[in-house]
Write an enzyme that holds these catalytic residues in place. Structure first.
Site, short mmCIF file in Angstrom:
data_model
loop_
_atom_site.label_atom_id
_atom_site.label_comp_id
_atom_site.label_asym_id
_atom_site.label_seq_id
_atom_site.Cartn_x
_atom_site.Cartn_y
_atom_site.Cartn_z
N ALA A 181 -0.51 -1.97 2.00
CA ALA A 181 0.00 -0.52 1.42
C ALA A 181 1.25 -1.20 0.19
CB ALA A 181 0.88 -0.04 2.72
N GLU B 82 3.05 -7.91 8.08
CA GLU B 82 3.95 -6.92 8.15
C GLU B 82 5.22 -7.39 8.71
OE1 GLU B 82 0.88 -6.52 8.65
OE2 GLU B 82 0.20 -4.46 7.78
N GLU C 202 -6.47 -4.16 7.30
CA GLU C 202 -6.80 -3.13 8.20
C GLU C 202 -7.98 -2.06 7.66
OE1 GLU C 202 -2.45 -2.12 8.03
OE2 GLU C 202 -2.39 -2.07 9.98
N GLY D 291 -2.60 -3.69 5.22
CA GLY D 291 -3.46 -2.49 4.97
C GLY D 291 -4.68 -2.94 4.37
#
Ligand code: COA
Length: 262
Positions: free
Chosen positions: A68, A137, A117, A114
């Site tokens: 992200a 993270e 993911e 992300g």
């Protein structure tokens, strides 16, 4: 024709939509606009009968997606953090997992946070040998928020998932393959060829049956459903499809099936 947008390149080749996340100067990090554009691209492709499968990759040879966009969420509060996660789940991660056509992640470098993911939400992962994958993270004081805590454990088992998440370590392609995170490992130059080899098989099969298979496999991972019961129901429904009639007729007539996806 699927439109190319600022951060998403789209190209249909041999019945496959190749989607390239195109922010190479930021290692293809997922900002809000990229998430929105990717969602719109997927929505458009869902109804295109000439698109039988999707290959999702990142621009350049360094990163699939490095996560992200950290700069974008740097000043978020609790409510905004929750929104970021839930919009992402809805528009991209759950959306991809439950998509009606197979989506293959062509992981061409860093797949972090992300990015991993995103690869894990896809149905199949092909990984180049320069790839580095991880959920870092906790290094930033957050946890994976795009399904990573759930899908990593499903793919590599709870023990390895705990290790990867709490250490924030990146793993290489060989370990990803050994642990079940990668279906195949290729060189960077043969990554898309391997994906197309897989999609060429998908393209000759029944789109209706494939759509149903995706739904039923996912049902087994949904705590509110009984996968076996959903299978019985959907198996029965298959007998009412045009593709079933065509598939069986083609077999008995010793010819190739011409599936219409009905
Ligand atoms: N969000 C926003 N920008 C990112 C990013 C991310 N997740 N990952 C990389 N970038 C940007 C960098 O800020 C840099 O931008 P700049 O040139 O404007 O400064 C550019 O992409 C190149 O990255 P850089 O860090 O210089 O490359 P590197 O080769 O030194 O390191 C990584 C590569 C992947 C190890 C490093 O970029 C990194 O750790 N990224 C963050 C990974 C992460 O924590 N993801 C989870 C987010 S929840």
């Amino acid at each position: 024709m699927v439109a190319t947008t600022e951060y998403i390149l789209s190209e249909v080749k041999s019945g496959v939509l190749v989607i390239t996340i195109n922010r190479p100067d930021k290692l293809n990090a997922l900002n809000k606009q990229t998430i929105e554009e990717l969602h719109e691209t997927l929505v458009e492709a869902e109804n295109m009968s000439d698109v039988k499968a999707i290959i999702l990759t990142g621009a350049g040879q360094k990163a699939f997606v490095a996560g992200a966009d950290i700069a974008e969420f740097a000043n978020y509060n609790i409510e905004q953090g929750k929104q970021l996660s839930s919009i992402g789940h809805f528009k991209i991660f759950n959306f991809i997992e439950n998509y009606s056509k197979p989506i293959i992640a062509a992981v061409n470098g860093f797949a972090l946070g992300g990015g991993l993911e995103l690869a894990m939400a896809c149905h199949i992962r092909v990984v180049s040998d320069n790839a580095k994958m991880g959920l870092p993270e906790v290094s930033l004081g957050v946890i994976p928020g795009y399904g990573g805590t759930q899908r990593l454990a499903q793919l590599v088992g709870k023990g390895k998932a705990f290790e990867m998440i709490v250490t924030a370590d990146m793993i290489n392609a060989t370990d990803a393959y050994k642990w079940g995170l990668a279906n195949y490992v290729t060189t960077i130059d043969t990554l898309l060829d391997k994906c197309f080899e897989i999609t060429s098989k998908i393209a000759t099969k029944s789109p209706t049956a494939i759509r149903t298979a995706i739904k039923v496999i996912n049902a087994g991972y949904n705590n509110n459903l009984n996968g076996y019961e959903v299978e019985i129901e959907e198996f029965g429904k298959s007998f009412g499809s045009g593709d079933f009639k065509e598939g069986v007729a083609a077999f008995l007539e010793k010819r190739k099936a011409d599936f219409k996806g009905n």
